[in-house]
Design a protein around this motif. Structure first.
Motif, PDB file in Angstrom:
ATOM      1  N   PHE A  21    -125.324  75.600  23.555  1.00 19.37           N
ATOM      2  CA  PHE A  21    -124.509  76.470  24.393  1.00 19.37           C
ATOM      3  C   PHE A  21    -125.327  77.170  25.482  1.00 19.37           C
ATOM      4  O   PHE A  21    -124.869  78.153  26.039  1.00 19.37           O
ATOM      5  N   GLY A  22    -126.522  76.688  25.773  1.00 18.82           N
ATOM      6  CA  GLY A  22    -127.345  77.336  26.786  1.00 18.82           C
ATOM      7  C   GLY A  22    -127.438  76.585  28.095  1.00 18.82           C
ATOM      8  O   GLY A  22    -128.080  77.061  29.034  1.00 18.82           O
ATOM      9  N   ALA A  23    -126.802  75.409  28.188  1.00 19.43           N
ATOM     10  CA  ALA A  23    -126.902  74.589  29.400  1.00 19.43           C
ATOM     11  C   ALA A  23    -125.897  75.078  30.433  1.00 19.43           C
ATOM     12  O   ALA A  23    -124.741  74.645  30.453  1.00 19.43           O
ATOM     13  N   ALA A  24    -126.331  75.970  31.319  1.00 15.84           N
ATOM     14  CA  ALA A  24    -125.445  76.490  32.364  1.00 15.84           C
ATOM     15  C   ALA A  24    -125.396  75.573  33.579  1.00 15.84           C
ATOM     16  O   ALA A  24    -124.453  75.657  34.382  1.00 15.84           O
ATOM     17  N   GLY A  64    -133.256  68.940  31.927  1.00 17.62           N
ATOM     18  CA  GLY A  64    -134.018  68.353  30.837  1.00 17.62           C
ATOM     19  C   GLY A  64    -134.450  69.311  29.752  1.00 17.62           C
ATOM     20  O   GLY A  64    -135.188  68.929  28.844  1.00 17.62           O
ATOM     21  N   ARG A  65    -133.976  70.553  29.769  1.00 17.63           N
ATOM     22  CA  ARG A  65    -134.425  71.564  28.803  1.00 17.63           C
ATOM     23  C   ARG A  65    -133.554  71.636  27.562  1.00 17.63           C
ATOM     24  O   ARG A  65    -133.958  72.204  26.550  1.00 17.63           O
ATOM     25  N   PHE A  66    -132.348  71.085  27.604  1.00 17.08           N
ATOM     26  CA  PHE A  66    -131.407  71.249  26.504  1.00 17.08           C
ATOM     27  C   PHE A  66    -130.953  69.885  25.997  1.00 17.08           C
ATOM     28  O   PHE A  66    -130.825  68.925  26.768  1.00 17.08           O
ATOM     29  N   ARG A  67    -130.686  69.835  24.689  1.00 19.75           N
ATOM     30  CA  ARG A  67    -130.225  68.611  24.040  1.00 19.75           C
ATOM     31  C   ARG A  67    -128.983  68.925  23.202  1.00 19.75           C
ATOM     32  O   ARG A  67    -128.908  69.955  22.536  1.00 19.75           O
TER      33      ARG A  67
END
Length: 643
Positions: free
Chosen positions: A486-489, A600-603
């Motif tokens: 839930f952090g991919a803005a 590329g920081r979130f999966r």
């Protein structure tokens, strides 16, 4: 001794200090996650002060029962006129009982459970103190009580329906009953905690403007305890005596279908000679700990209530059904062992898997109800905040505890969707983060800790380090899951689908993969490829394919999420058969959807159900890849845990 305990605690394994900061290195107070970690560091002097209060002279392990009553408990019982009676009764025969080194048991004729003995002896010693039980009025319940079942072990539970709510608008299912004959040690812990909290609450009321104590914060996570009630039960024989039931908070109250984890905390869940645990039983438990996630991450999953369909489809005995037909007992044991070995990343993936249950309301109903992904985001956000608060409360505890085999419950409503008009506070109240299962735990106060000898104090510090390490790691894993999901803005770049053949006795076999660009796409079929990019096919069949579609869904402006990509995995065709070891030409396929964010920081990772013995599986399952509206939501939860 105090310096040695502190130096030992400082070397706690796992992400104990950096856990809440989501960093590989211990976070500093300057970073958002470092606020909670800084509070953990500030809590150290309480343990040191506890060690400084310890006396140097060695105490005999077999003290008289009259002196074993903790000062805090004596003050509470004395206020109720109970302490003199208890002290007079126990002192007279304390010497003979301590020589026999047994725990006092009340006779059935005197009424089971009217008084209990606290025994805690890490090295074979024991300390006893009688506590009068709090009596709950059985007349407030609809009787007879109906049996509900057992909890993981053998303790039966009973439904206790109130005749009228405790408060206006309250529920009639506020309490649940547990057979006291299976919970004598547990009710002893609840009584001590109740007495301690009452005593500290009176002190707090007497001192105007005083803040909550560390024990109040920590024991606030335990289940509400109302006492012991004598109730007739449904189906009992005519000459059978009523049962003594431990009355405590019903975690399923207010939930249509509770989805809940039972997580046993600590890398060591048994200790020989502690609370009646035999050396052989402790050895067997230690071997089990080594095979499960307890040794790896400091906790293990003991139970999963209301699991999602994808987890229910994973049969732990699927590969051995051809050899023999196991009974329900064998299947239950195999499922439990599969859960015990499951790492936290997979546990949290299944916990917030809402792509099938509850049912999606459709675009036309989003103005009235929240989407399943919105409800899951709120639930996990609340879980992260409460676990961080629990980690801080453990660090601020004024004395190290020995809570062996106790569990943490994490859960939320998984059977219905909240209304769009419902407030966030109401939704968060249905989230469960509670401590329970106190059968082999003691409540250690600074006064009782000061009376222990050096070996016993070191033993408490060691097990408390196990416990805090497990809580820290669990909080870190929950925060990591929230951050990635839930952090991919900035949105998601691509979705990667991998098809596996499920194997219950070994790692699942890779079948094929496909990369799907995230853009609105009608029903489309693509070929599956292997690791080198070559086509996947059976020996003489056509190439294996995957059929999917993708759509974008925007959420209402007041939502905590901007929207979500809806990736529907429809079916796969012409898969190769990989169940050769079982003598079959089929596979048990399931698909795993993995998404990568724009930066590329979130999966994101989720999986479909397992389709048994099928080369052309049909799933028709839709996964939602959420795009966050506020990327700092996790930092807000962690900062609130340590204001």
């Amino acid at each position: 001794t105090a310096r040695r305990l502190l130096s030992t605690e400082a070397r706690a394994q796992g992400p104990s200090l950096g856990a809440l900061g989501l960093h590989s290195q211990p976070p500093s107070p300057k970073c958002p996650g470092g606020v909670a970690a800084a509070a953990l560091m500030e809590a150290r002097p309480s343990v040191e002060a506890c060690g400084q209060r310890a006396t140097r002279r060695r105490k005999t392990r077999h003290r008289t029962a009259g002196k074993a009553l903790d000062p805090t408990l004596e003050a509470v019982l004395g206020a109720e006129g109970l302490a003199p009676t208890l002290l007079q009764r126990t002192t007279s025969d304390a010497s003979s009982k301590m020589e026999r080194n047994v725990t006092e048991e009340d006779s059935a004729a005197a009424g089971m459970g009217l008084s209990l003995s606290k025994s805690s002896g890490g090295s074979g010693g024991s300390r006893c103190s009688d506590l009068a039980l709090t009596r709950a009025d059985a007349a407030q319940f609809e009787l007879p009580a109906r049996r509900l079942g057992t909890s993981g072990g053998t303790a039966p539970f009973f439904q206790l329906l109130l005749k009228k709510p405790l408060a206006e608008g309250g529920s009639l299912e506020h309490y649940i009953g547990k057979d006291l004959s299976h919970a004598r040690d547990e009710v002893n812990f609840y009584e001590q905690a109740r007495a301690l909290l009452q005593q500290q609450e009176r002190q707090q009321n007497a001192a105007a403007g005083s803040t909550r104590s560390a024990f109040q914060d920590l024991l606030g996570f335990t289940l509400e305890y109302a006492g012991v009630a004598t109730c007739p039960v449904d189906g009992a024989a005519a000459d059978e005596a009523p049962k003594e039931l431990l009355v405590m908070r019903n975690m399923r109250d207010g939930c249509k279908r509770l989805r809940m984890l039972d997580i046993k905390i600590g890398e060591k869940t048994a200790d020989a000679g502690w609370q009646g645990k035999s050396r052989m039983a402790a050895l067997k438990q230690d071997i089990l700990d080594g095979f499960t996630n307890s040794k790896g991450e400091g906790y293990r999953l003991e139970g999963f209530d209301g699991p999602p369909p994808a987890l229910r489809s994973m049969d732990p005995l699927l590969d051995v059904l051809g050899l023999h037909a196991p009974g329900q007992g064998s299947r239950k044991k195999a499922l439990r062992f599969m859960l015990q070995r499951m790492p936290a990343a997979e546990v949290f993936m299944h916990l917030i898997d809402v792509h099938q249950e509850p049912e999606d309301p459709g675009d036309e109903m989003l103005a009235e109800v929240r989407a399943p992904m919105e409800a899951a985001e709120l639930a996990l956000h609340e879980i992260c905040g409460r676990l961080a608060s629990l980690a801080v409360a453990c660090r601020r505890c004024p004395a190290p505890q020995k809570w062996v085999g106790s569990s943490v419950a994490l859960g939320f409503e998984g059977g219905s969707l909240p209304s769009r008009q419902a407030s966030e506070a109401d939704i968060r109240r249905n989230v469960r983060v509670s401590l329970f299962d106190w059968g082999r735990s003691e409540l250690n106060t600074p006064e009782s800790h000061a009376e222990l000898d050096e070996a016993e104090r070191l033993d408490r510090a060691t097990f408390w380090r196990y416990y805090m390490g497990g809580i820290d790691r669990l909080a870190w894993e929950a925060a990591r899951c929230y951050r990635h999901r839930f952090g991919a803005a900035n949105g998601w770049l691509t979705a990667h689908v991998t098809v596996y053949d499920f194997d219950s006795c070994s790692d699942s076999d890779f079948i094929g993969q496909a990369s799907l660009p995230l853009r609105p796409t009608e029903e489309t079929t693509v070929q599956l490829t292997d690791f080198s990019g070559g086509e996947v096919r059976s020996m003489r069949g056509p190439p294996a394919t995957l059929t999917y579609r993708i759509a974008w869904r925007a959420y209402p402006a007041e939502s905590r999420l901007r929207g979500a990509w809806r990736v529907t995995i429809l079916r796969a065709d012409h898969l190769p058969g990989l169940d050769h070891f079982q003598g079959r030409l089929t596979s048990d396929p399931f698909a795993v959807v993995t998404a990568v964010s724009q930066d590329g920081r979130f999966r994101f990772r989720q999986q479909t159900c397992v389709v048994e013995r099928q080369l052309n599986p049909s799933w028709d399952e839709t996964f939602q890849l959420p795009v966050a509206a506020d990327p700092s939501a996790l930092h807000t939860a962690l900062d609130a845990a340590a204001p």
